[in-house]
Design a protein around this motif. Structure first.
Motif, short mmCIF file in Angstrom:
data_model
loop_
_atom_site.label_atom_id
_atom_site.label_comp_id
_atom_site.label_asym_id
_atom_site.label_seq_id
_atom_site.Cartn_x
_atom_site.Cartn_y
_atom_site.Cartn_z
N ARG A 1 4.27 6.29 8.00
CA ARG A 1 5.21 7.21 6.89
C ARG A 1 4.95 6.32 5.63
O ARG A 1 4.78 5.31 5.48
CB ARG A 1 6.63 6.81 7.52
CG ARG A 1 7.15 7.66 8.50
CD ARG A 1 8.63 7.90 8.62
NE ARG A 1 9.05 6.59 9.29
CZ ARG A 1 10.21 6.23 8.73
NH1 ARG A 1 11.21 6.93 8.40
NH2 ARG A 1 10.63 5.02 9.41
N GLY A 2 5.41 6.99 4.65
CA GLY A 2 5.49 6.74 3.30
C GLY A 2 6.81 6.06 3.03
O GLY A 2 7.76 6.41 3.79
N LEU A 3 6.95 5.65 2.04
CA LEU A 3 8.37 4.92 1.61
C LEU A 3 9.21 5.82 1.74
O LEU A 3 10.44 5.51 2.14
CB LEU A 3 8.35 4.08 0.39
CG LEU A 3 7.12 3.00 0.26
CD1 LEU A 3 7.45 2.12 -0.99
CD2 LEU A 3 7.13 2.24 1.69
N SER A 4 9.00 7.18 1.05
CA SER A 4 10.22 8.02 0.95
C SER A 4 10.28 9.24 2.05
O SER A 4 10.71 10.32 1.70
CB SER A 4 10.30 8.73 -0.28
OG SER A 4 8.99 9.23 -0.69
N GLU A 5 9.53 8.97 3.10
CA GLU A 5 9.38 9.83 4.19
C GLU A 5 10.01 9.61 5.44
O GLU A 5 10.43 8.52 6.18
CB GLU A 5 7.60 9.83 4.54
CG GLU A 5 7.50 10.82 5.46
CD GLU A 5 5.98 10.88 5.90
OE1 GLU A 5 5.59 11.79 7.00
OE2 GLU A 5 5.43 10.16 5.17
N GLN B 1 0.91 -1.37 0.05
CA GLN B 1 0.01 -0.14 0.01
C GLN B 1 0.87 1.18 -0.04
O GLN B 1 0.52 2.50 0.17
CB GLN B 1 -0.87 -0.08 1.26
CG GLN B 1 -1.85 -1.23 1.31
CD GLN B 1 -2.74 -1.37 0.15
OE1 GLN B 1 -3.53 -0.39 -0.28
NE2 GLN B 1 -2.99 -2.62 -0.28
N SER B 2 2.19 0.90 -0.29
CA SER B 2 3.08 2.17 -0.33
C SER B 2 3.10 3.04 0.83
O SER B 2 3.20 4.20 1.04
CB SER B 2 2.62 3.25 -1.24
OG SER B 2 2.85 2.42 -2.75
N CYS B 3 3.11 2.34 2.15
CA CYS B 3 3.44 2.91 3.44
C CYS B 3 3.99 1.96 4.32
O CYS B 3 4.20 0.68 3.97
CB CYS B 3 1.91 3.37 4.15
SG CYS B 3 0.93 2.02 4.45
N ARG B 4 4.31 2.40 5.51
CA ARG B 4 4.86 1.54 6.64
C ARG B 4 4.02 1.51 7.95
O ARG B 4 3.15 2.24 8.20
CB ARG B 4 6.27 2.12 6.96
CG ARG B 4 7.13 2.15 5.58
CD ARG B 4 8.63 2.48 6.12
NE ARG B 4 8.92 3.75 5.45
CZ ARG B 4 10.05 4.26 5.92
NH1 ARG B 4 10.92 3.74 6.51
NH2 ARG B 4 10.34 5.65 5.56
N TYR C 1 11.12 -3.23 -2.32
CA TYR C 1 10.78 -1.97 -2.03
C TYR C 1 12.00 -1.04 -1.30
O TYR C 1 12.60 -1.73 -0.57
CB TYR C 1 9.64 -2.09 -0.89
CG TYR C 1 8.43 -2.78 -1.37
CD1 TYR C 1 7.38 -2.13 -2.18
CD2 TYR C 1 8.20 -4.10 -1.16
CE1 TYR C 1 6.31 -2.89 -2.42
CE2 TYR C 1 7.21 -4.91 -1.53
CZ TYR C 1 6.04 -4.10 -2.21
OH TYR C 1 5.08 -4.90 -2.79
N VAL D 1 12.98 2.03 1.30
CA VAL D 1 12.46 2.87 1.93
C VAL D 1 13.63 3.73 2.74
O VAL D 1 14.57 3.18 2.73
CB VAL D 1 11.93 2.18 3.17
CG1 VAL D 1 10.72 1.45 2.98
CG2 VAL D 1 12.86 1.32 4.11
#
Length: 276
Positions: free
Chosen positions: A27-31, A20-23, A205, A207
């Motif tokens: 947080r988002g993967l690039s956050e 779902q592109s989150c953690r 993925y 991160v």
């Protein structure tokens, strides 16, 4: 139920979020986690800074002392970094001599200082062939929660920019150093490197700013250090999953944008200290 599932099948638990592109922490993967910087908190040091990346907390204290220059470099001073990972910050570390992770981190910081050319060692020379400054940079992890290198580099740069060195002259009569504590000046910082770390999860993925748990699940790690001109200072990739040239470039681009974020935060903190 969720806590039990996370304990038994941590990677499968993460996969549900990654798809779902989150953690799990939201947080988002690039956050990145919230970053906080405090400078000048150690009054007995010549420069200091405390940096928090989420729960990961590193404090850096810098002590300046006199030293004799090396015979083959009579006009250069020294910068000696040391990373300390004590049992206080995590149960994974034990008392005694520095472990492998602490030694690797110390060498990484030394490489960043050297490769970025953030300080010209000639600027630390007081009298050629006679006297020079040695900067002992002690980095102590107070709370270990992943991404140690990013926190260390940030704390180091912040502490160095906080350093104030007294005026020193060599007496012609006695040959001894005369220190004027009433006249202090900051270090000449030529470059301000920023470290950005990534973890590859499930070979798929990527991160940023991985937590301790994410690092333990990672199939690959990557750390990119850039300066304010967008130039690469250091890239560290200790094995693991390979990255295509395209994905590596994406990581470098994120590191460049991260540098601007950290630089703006650090400039704001240092400005507030000067105006106090």
């Amino acid at each position: 139920m969720a806590a039990g599932y996370k304990t038994v099948e941590p990677l499968e638990y993460y996969r549900k979020f990654l798809k779902q592109s989150c953690r799990p922490d939201g947080r988002g993967l690039s956050e990145f986690r919230t970053t906080t910087i405090n400078v000048g908190s150690i009054t007995t040091a010549d420069g200091s800074a405390l940096v928090k990346l989420g729960n990961c907390t590193v404090i850096c204290g810098i002590k300046a002392e006199f030293a004799n220059p090396a015979a083959d470099a009579p006009d250069k001073g020294y910068i000696v970094p040391n990373v300390d990972l004590t049992p206080l910050c995590s149960s994974r570390f034990r008392p005694g001599p520095p472990g492998e992770e602490a030694q690797v981190a110390s060498q990484f910081i030394a490489d960043v200082i050297e490769n970025s050319q953030m300080i010209q060692k000639e600027d630390l020379c007081i009298a050629v062939g006679k006297l020079t400054w040695v900067l002992y940079c002690d980095l102590i992890c107070l709370d270990y929660d992943g991404n140690l290198l990013d926190a260390c580099v940030c704390a180091l740069v912040a502490a160095l920019r906080n350093v104030q060195l007294p005026s020193v002259k060599i007496s012609e009569d006695t040959g001894l150093a005369q220190v004027d504590l009433s006249t202090k000046s900051p270090l000449k910082i030529l470059k301000k490197p920023v470290s950005t770390s990534f973890a590859v999860l499930d070979d798929t993925y990527i991160v940023v700013d991985p937590t301790d748990e994410e690092e333990s699940l990672a199939t690959g790690l990557l750390t990119v250090v850039t300066d304010e001109d967008g130039k690469l200072c250091t890239i560290r990739k200790p094995g693991g999953s390979s990255l295509s040239a395209e994905r590596l470039q994406e990581c470098i681009s994120r590191a460049v944008s991260r540098h601007k974020e950290v630089q703006a935060l650090l400039d704001e903190v240092l400005l507030s200290v000067k105006t106090q």
